[in-house]
Design a protein around this motif. Sequence first.
Motif, PDB file in Angstrom:
ATOM      1  N   UNK A 259       3.429   0.561   1.257  1.00  0.00           N
ATOM      2  CA  UNK A 259       2.286   1.526   1.511  1.00  0.00           C
ATOM      3  C   UNK A 259       0.998   0.753   1.846  1.00  0.00           C
ATOM      4  N   UNK A 260       0.096   1.735   2.162  1.00  0.00           N
ATOM      5  CA  UNK A 260      -1.320   1.426   1.915  1.00  0.00           C
ATOM      6  C   UNK A 260      -1.861   0.721   0.706  1.00  0.00           C
ATOM      7  N   UNK A 261      -2.753  -0.244   1.198  1.00  0.00           N
ATOM      8  CA  UNK A 261      -3.047  -0.977  -0.020  1.00  0.00           C
ATOM      9  C   UNK A 261      -4.455  -1.927   0.326  1.00  0.00           C
ATOM     10  N   UNK A 262      -5.281  -2.604  -0.602  1.00  0.00           N
ATOM     11  CA  UNK A 262      -5.953  -3.486  -0.205  1.00  0.00           C
ATOM     12  C   UNK A 262      -5.983  -4.606  -1.063  1.00  0.00           C
ATOM     13  N   UNK A 263      -6.724  -5.757  -0.702  1.00  0.00           N
ATOM     14  CA  UNK A 263      -6.957  -6.776  -1.777  1.00  0.00           C
ATOM     15  C   UNK A 263      -8.200  -7.192  -2.131  1.00  0.00           C
ATOM     16  N   UNK A 264      -8.690  -7.473  -3.209  1.00  0.00           N
ATOM     17  CA  UNK A 264      -9.991  -7.647  -3.633  1.00  0.00           C
ATOM     18  C   UNK A 264     -10.321  -9.245  -3.463  1.00  0.00           C
ATOM     19  N   UNK A 265      -9.510 -10.202  -3.236  1.00  0.00           N
ATOM     20  CA  UNK A 265      -9.697 -11.596  -3.116  1.00  0.00           C
ATOM     21  C   UNK A 265      -9.377 -12.378  -1.945  1.00  0.00           C
ATOM     22  N   UNK A 266      -8.447 -11.542  -1.094  1.00  0.00           N
ATOM     23  CA  UNK A 266      -7.810 -12.204   0.213  1.00  0.00           C
ATOM     24  C   UNK A 266      -7.931 -11.623   1.361  1.00  0.00           C
ATOM     25  N   UNK A 267      -8.144 -12.164   2.333  1.00  0.00           N
ATOM     26  CA  UNK A 267      -7.992 -11.242   3.696  1.00  0.00           C
ATOM     27  C   UNK A 267      -6.507 -11.633   4.128  1.00  0.00           C
ATOM     28  N   UNK A 268      -6.165 -10.717   5.078  1.00  0.00           N
ATOM     29  CA  UNK A 268      -4.692 -10.763   5.500  1.00  0.00           C
ATOM     30  C   UNK A 268      -4.615 -10.658   7.172  1.00  0.00           C
ATOM     31  N   UNK A 269      -3.749 -11.489   7.466  1.00  0.00           N
ATOM     32  CA  UNK A 269      -3.701 -11.220   8.945  1.00  0.00           C
ATOM     33  C   UNK A 269      -2.064 -11.294   9.283  1.00  0.00           C
TER      34      UNK A 269
ATOM     35  N   UNK B 254       6.621  -3.816  14.887  1.00  0.00           N
ATOM     36  CA  UNK B 254       6.006  -3.304  13.710  1.00  0.00           C
ATOM     37  C   UNK B 254       4.992  -2.651  13.596  1.00  0.00           C
ATOM     38  N   UNK B 255       5.137  -1.482  12.756  1.00  0.00           N
ATOM     39  CA  UNK B 255       4.113  -0.706  12.669  1.00  0.00           C
ATOM     40  C   UNK B 255       3.047  -0.911  11.621  1.00  0.00           C
ATOM     41  N   UNK B 256       1.716  -1.127  12.230  1.00  0.00           N
ATOM     42  CA  UNK B 256       0.715  -1.900  11.551  1.00  0.00           C
ATOM     43  C   UNK B 256      -0.513  -0.563  11.258  1.00  0.00           C
ATOM     44  N   UNK B 257      -0.832  -0.324   9.963  1.00  0.00           N
ATOM     45  CA  UNK B 257      -1.873   0.504   9.624  1.00  0.00           C
ATOM     46  C   UNK B 257      -3.356  -0.363   9.440  1.00  0.00           C
TER      47      UNK B 257
ATOM     48  N   UNK C 250      -4.863  -1.316   4.614  1.00  0.00           N
ATOM     49  CA  UNK C 250      -3.564  -1.840   5.712  1.00  0.00           C
ATOM     50  C   UNK C 250      -2.319  -1.264   4.838  1.00  0.00           C
ATOM     51  N   UNK C 251      -1.299  -1.370   5.867  1.00  0.00           N
ATOM     52  CA  UNK C 251       0.176  -1.416   5.303  1.00  0.00           C
ATOM     53  C   UNK C 251       0.884  -1.756   6.742  1.00  0.00           C
ATOM     54  N   UNK C 252       2.164  -2.103   6.609  1.00  0.00           N
ATOM     55  CA  UNK C 252       3.032  -2.391   7.764  1.00  0.00           C
ATOM     56  C   UNK C 252       4.356  -2.049   7.427  1.00  0.00           C
ATOM     57  N   UNK C 253       5.192  -1.637   8.405  1.00  0.00           N
ATOM     58  CA  UNK C 253       6.493  -1.199   8.246  1.00  0.00           C
ATOM     59  C   UNK C 253       7.300  -1.614   9.432  1.00  0.00           C
ATOM     60  N   UNK C 254       8.552  -1.612   9.219  1.00  0.00           N
ATOM     61  CA  UNK C 254       9.487  -1.907  10.222  1.00  0.00           C
ATOM     62  C   UNK C 254      10.330  -0.597  10.377  1.00  0.00           C
TER      63      UNK C 254
END
Length: 165
Positions: A66-76, A84-87, A109-113
């Motif tokens: 589900x929807x989340x975030x990171x305080x220390x890392x970026x994500x690509x 793939x569904x990308x939020x 961000x979030x992602x789902x298949x």
Amino acid sequence: MSYPTYPETRYHGEDGEVSARFRPAGHPPELTTAGASYHYLATTDSTDGEFGLYRVDMHAVPSGPGTHFHRTISESFFVLSGTIRLFDGNAWRDAKAGDFLYVPVGGLHAFRNESGEPASMLLQFAPGAPREVYFEGIPELEHLTDKERAQFFLRHDNHWVDLGG
């Protein structure tokens, strides 16, 4: 004209060195769960903390966080095959092969298949973080108490957000 600068010099040798690492396409995944197979292409250990790169082959069953975030890392995210569904923090997008999403530190961000078909993508984290430990812990979450689950997510810099839908 001003040019962007390169990072500080980190290699001080004169002739270069033999240090590249090759991984053949047929290498088996390091982890397979009910929802996906994970290929550890470049871990934080193997890149000296510069980045982590993982190929995630999602099975046809619906899966993804589900929807989340990171305080220390970026994500690509880079979609290799399937849908793939990308939020992106604003909207869900049906991403197909060749589509890319960059999420800065703190970005929702979030992602789902949800396609009913297999799908594959590359995940990159920068700087590197021990995400393989996170991936390997996911199947055990159902056996943890609520408190233990919360500690697991904090330890792995996953901060969940309920957007009400």
